[in-house]
Scaffold this motif. Structure first.
Motif, PDB file in Angstrom:
ATOM      1  N   PRO A  19      31.047  45.983  46.527  1.00 36.83           N
ATOM      2  CA  PRO A  19      30.733  47.407  46.454  1.00 36.83           C
ATOM      3  C   PRO A  19      29.482  47.806  47.242  1.00 36.83           C
ATOM      4  O   PRO A  19      29.323  48.971  47.591  1.00 36.83           O
ATOM      5  N   TRP A  50      30.968  48.112  51.991  1.00 43.42           N
ATOM      6  CA  TRP A  50      32.404  48.380  52.005  1.00 43.42           C
ATOM      7  C   TRP A  50      33.112  47.695  53.164  1.00 43.42           C
ATOM      8  O   TRP A  50      34.272  47.333  53.055  1.00 43.42           O
ATOM      9  N   ASN A  78      40.927  54.000  46.417  1.00 41.51           N
ATOM     10  CA  ASN A  78      39.884  53.027  46.783  1.00 41.51           C
ATOM     11  C   ASN A  78      40.243  52.156  47.968  1.00 41.51           C
ATOM     12  O   ASN A  78      39.580  51.138  48.208  1.00 41.51           O
ATOM     13  N   ILE A 100      37.532  46.738  44.733  1.00 40.99           N
ATOM     14  CA  ILE A 100      36.477  46.589  45.739  1.00 40.99           C
ATOM     15  C   ILE A 100      35.717  45.305  45.398  1.00 40.99           C
ATOM     16  O   ILE A 100      35.089  45.212  44.345  1.00 40.99           O
TER      17      ILE A 100
END
Length: 120
Positions: free
Chosen positions: A65, A68, A112, A62
């Motif tokens: 963070p 998103w 993720n 990611i």
């Protein structure tokens, strides 16, 4: 060249069983038949397909963070965003509302990969 439509997106997952639980049981996507010699699962969503390909060594990073939606992601429309949110919460899925203020939220699959759900 004239591109007519998007046919499919493929994403890598480390554990196909966990990924199938997320995409089939939580998101409610419909599996389709596939006859390939490597582990994966295909889903049909309207005229579009999502391909899960198992790669036990993959890692999804990611980059942002805090937001998103500013990361690579796939977006689906839903007819009822509140219902989708309730379903995700019932399965303890992480949720982040859209920073834009529109009727959308983001969640993550077990690897993720970010999924956007947008109200139709």
């Amino acid at each position: 060249m004239q591109i007519a439509q998007c046919f499919h997106t493929a994403i890598l997952v480390t554990d196909l069983q966990k990924a199938e639980h997320f995409y089939t049981d939580i998101l409610g996507l419909a599996k389709i038949e596939r006859n390939l010699k490597y582990p994966g699962t295909w889903y049909q969503i309207g005229n579009f397909q999502l391909h899960l390909i198992e790669d036990k060594t993959t890692t999804t990073q990611i980059q942002n963070p805090e937001k998103w939606g500013r990361n690579p992601h796939i977006a689906f429309t839903v007819t009822n965003l509140e219902s989708a949110k309730t379903q995700l919460q019932a399965h303890n899925c992480p949720i982040q509302p859209s920073a834009s203020g529109r009727a959308a939220l983001f969640t993550k699959d077990p690897d993720n990969n970010i999924i956007e759900l947008t109200q139709l």
